[in-house]
Every structure is written in structure tokens, then in C-alpha cells.
Enzyme design. Structure first.
Site, short mmCIF file in Angstrom:
data_model
loop_
_atom_site.label_atom_id
_atom_site.label_comp_id
_atom_site.label_asym_id
_atom_site.label_seq_id
_atom_site.Cartn_x
_atom_site.Cartn_y
_atom_site.Cartn_z
N GLU A 18 23.59 107.73 25.26
CA GLU A 18 21.99 107.05 26.15
C GLU A 18 22.80 106.51 27.61
O GLU A 18 23.56 104.94 26.76
CB GLU A 18 21.42 106.32 26.02
CG GLU A 18 19.63 107.83 24.92
CD GLU A 18 19.86 107.94 27.06
OE1 GLU A 18 19.79 107.72 27.95
OE2 GLU A 18 18.12 108.21 26.43
N ASP A 19 22.91 106.17 27.90
CA ASP A 19 22.37 104.91 29.09
C ASP A 19 21.82 104.00 28.83
O ASP A 19 22.10 102.63 28.80
CB ASP A 19 22.54 105.44 30.21
CG ASP A 19 20.30 106.19 30.53
OD1 ASP A 19 19.68 106.36 29.69
OD2 ASP A 19 20.07 106.43 31.91
N ASP A 57 15.13 101.66 26.46
CA ASP A 57 14.75 101.00 27.15
C ASP A 57 13.33 100.36 26.39
O ASP A 57 13.16 99.83 25.55
CB ASP A 57 13.91 100.83 28.86
CG ASP A 57 12.92 100.34 29.28
OD1 ASP A 57 13.00 99.67 29.62
OD2 ASP A 57 11.99 101.48 29.97
N PHE A 72 14.60 96.46 35.83
CA PHE A 72 15.32 97.57 37.00
C PHE A 72 16.54 97.86 37.15
O PHE A 72 17.53 97.33 38.50
CB PHE A 72 14.11 98.63 37.70
CG PHE A 72 14.25 99.65 37.66
CD1 PHE A 72 13.58 100.96 36.32
CD2 PHE A 72 14.97 100.49 38.93
CE1 PHE A 72 13.67 101.98 36.47
CE2 PHE A 72 15.20 102.27 38.38
CZ PHE A 72 14.51 102.60 37.64
N ARG A 127 23.43 106.42 41.07
CA ARG A 127 24.30 106.87 39.00
C ARG A 127 25.81 107.06 40.03
O ARG A 127 26.43 106.23 38.78
CB ARG A 127 23.64 108.47 39.19
CG ARG A 127 22.25 108.89 39.22
CD ARG A 127 22.36 110.21 38.47
NE ARG A 127 21.05 110.66 38.44
CZ ARG A 127 19.91 110.50 37.61
NH1 ARG A 127 19.96 109.66 36.27
NH2 ARG A 127 18.30 111.63 37.13
P1 IMP Z 1 12.38 104.82 27.39
O1 IMP Z 1 12.21 106.05 26.38
O2 IMP Z 1 11.56 103.68 27.76
O3 IMP Z 1 13.63 103.91 26.17
O4 IMP Z 1 13.31 105.05 28.34
C1 IMP Z 1 15.41 105.14 28.24
C2 IMP Z 1 15.01 105.74 29.62
O5 IMP Z 1 14.39 105.67 30.68
C3 IMP Z 1 16.66 105.95 30.04
O6 IMP Z 1 17.25 106.86 29.54
C4 IMP Z 1 16.46 106.14 31.78
O7 IMP Z 1 16.56 107.15 31.96
C5 IMP Z 1 15.11 104.92 32.23
N1 IMP Z 1 14.73 104.05 32.63
C6 IMP Z 1 14.70 102.76 31.23
N2 IMP Z 1 14.96 101.90 32.29
C7 IMP Z 1 15.88 101.99 33.22
C8 IMP Z 1 16.33 100.89 34.11
O8 IMP Z 1 15.70 100.26 34.66
N3 IMP Z 1 16.44 101.56 35.13
C9 IMP Z 1 16.94 103.47 35.53
N4 IMP Z 1 16.04 104.46 34.57
C10 IMP Z 1 15.57 103.34 33.40
MG MG Z 2 18.81 108.17 29.96
#
Ligand code: IMP
Ligand code: MG
Length: 174
Positions: free
Chosen positions: A97-98, A101, A150, A163
Site C-alpha cells: 500500500e502507499d 491513514d 496530506f 503521483r
Molecule cells: P484509509 O482507509 O483512511 O487508511 O485510507 C487509505 C487510502 O487513502 C490510501 O490508500 C490513499 O489512497 C488515501 N490517502 C490517505 N491519506 C492520504 C494522503 O495524505 N495523501 C494521498 N492519499 C491519501
Molecule cells: Mg491506496
């Protein structure tokens, strides 16, 4: 374009960290084959760089889920846009994963993938924002823990842009 991007982690720092994770995975999975599952689109840049640095046999697959709209806040809704091409049965799977969050996306995804009977299932993320966690997720490999900002680059987008940045930057809105 009303936003600016400030460098948080340079290309050199990110590359060095990915090399270290690649070495770690190669050691941990010695004698095995790893099956990398890339979560599109954000995980793709990281997965390619990581895969190049893993020395045990590697296979790859892709899936796409959506948890965000065009904005910077989680909707809490996770939907499978594209599923994997191959079964996970008896594979040593690492989800790449990237960023983690809130943890909602990964929590959902890991449960779903676990039901497909992999021999093992691990999670590798380039970035982790621990302050933002809403749902508990066990992360096996983390590139960097970052503050609640962010970020973009290395696969991460802001409204589908940035990206392709070879570093991690913080988006600053004017
Ligand atoms: P989560 O479900 O809240 O953990 O969100 C995960 C996804 O939200 C990641 O795979 C990203 O695609 C997106 N995301 C969360 N934080 C960021 C950020 O700071 N920049 C860009 N995308 C984010
Ligand atoms: Mg992602």
C-alpha cells in the site's frame, strides 16, 4: 493551481528506505516465493521499486478499491473496483500500500483477502499516519511514519495529480 508542494521525504531517502525493506523481506521470506498484491493506484510506484529489490522469487497482482472521493477526507466507504486476477490459496502474500491513514481500507481488504486462504498474509506500507488511525491494522513493514499532513508523490495523489513525483511532498493549500 492554488496549492504548493513542499518536500517531506527526498527521493534519496525514499529509495534508501525501500532498499532496506526489500532486504528485510528477502531475509524474512528466504526459501519462499512472495506474492505482492498492489493496491492501485497509489501502491503501484512503491510496489515496482520494492519488487526490484527483493531477491527471493516474486509474483505480482493488482487490485483497486475506492475509499476516497476527490477530497482529502475518508468517506469510510470501501468498494472493490478491480479484483485480483489470481487466487491467493497457499501463497505467501504481501499487500503493498502507499499509505495507512484511518486504516479502514486495509482493515476491510485484509479480512477479505484472508478469506481466500493464503499461506500467510502481511502488510507493507510506504507511509503510515498513526495519529489518524480509526481502525486497528497490523502493519508488518513500514517505510516511514509521518505526521498528520496530506502528502503526495510516489503514487499518492491530490485530485489525481502528483503521483509521478519521485519524492514525498506535503500539499500546502493557499
Ligand atoms: P484509509 O482507509 O483512511 O487508511 O485510507 C487509505 C487510502 O487513502 C490510501 O490508500 C490513499 O489512497 C488515501 N490517502 C490517505 N491519506 C492520504 C494522503 O495524505 N495523501 C494521498 N492519499 C491519501
Ligand atoms: Mg491506496
Amino acid at each position: 493551481m492554488a496549492e504548493k508542494v513542499r518536500v517531506l521525504l527526498s527521493e534519496k531517502e525514499v529509495d534508501a528506505r525501500i532498499s532496506a525493506i526489500g532486504e528485510q523481506i528477502s531475509r524474512d521470506y528466504a526459501g519462499k516465493q512472495v506474492h505482492l498484491v498492489c493496491v492501485l493506484k497509489g501502491g503501484s510506484f512503491f510496489m515496482c521499486e520494492l519488487a526490484k529489490r527483493i531477491t527471493v522469487p516474486v509474483s505480482i497482482d493488482f487490485m483497486s478499491v475506492s475509499s476516497y472521493g476527490g477530497a482529502t477526507k475518508s468517506s469510510g466507504v470501501v468498494k472493490i473496483i478491480k479484483d485480483l486476477d489470481e487466487p491467493l490459496k497457499d501463497k505467501d502474500v504481501i499487500v503493498v500500500e502507499d499509505i495507512v491513514d484511518s486504516g479502514r481500507t486495509l482493515c476491510y481488504l485484509l479480512e477479505l483477502l484472508q478469506q481466500r486462504g493464503p499461506r500467510s498474509l502481511a502488510l507493507c506500507t510506504l507511509l503510515d499516519k498513526p495519529d489518524r488511525r480509526v481502525v486497528d491494522v497490523n502493519v508488518d513493514y513500514t517505510g516511514f511514519e509521518i505526521p498528520d499532513k496530506f502528502v503526495v508523490g510516489y503514487g499518492l495523489d491530490y485530485n489525481q495529480r502528483y503521483r509521478n513525483l519521485p519524492y514525498i511532498g506535503v500539499v500546502e493549500l493557499d
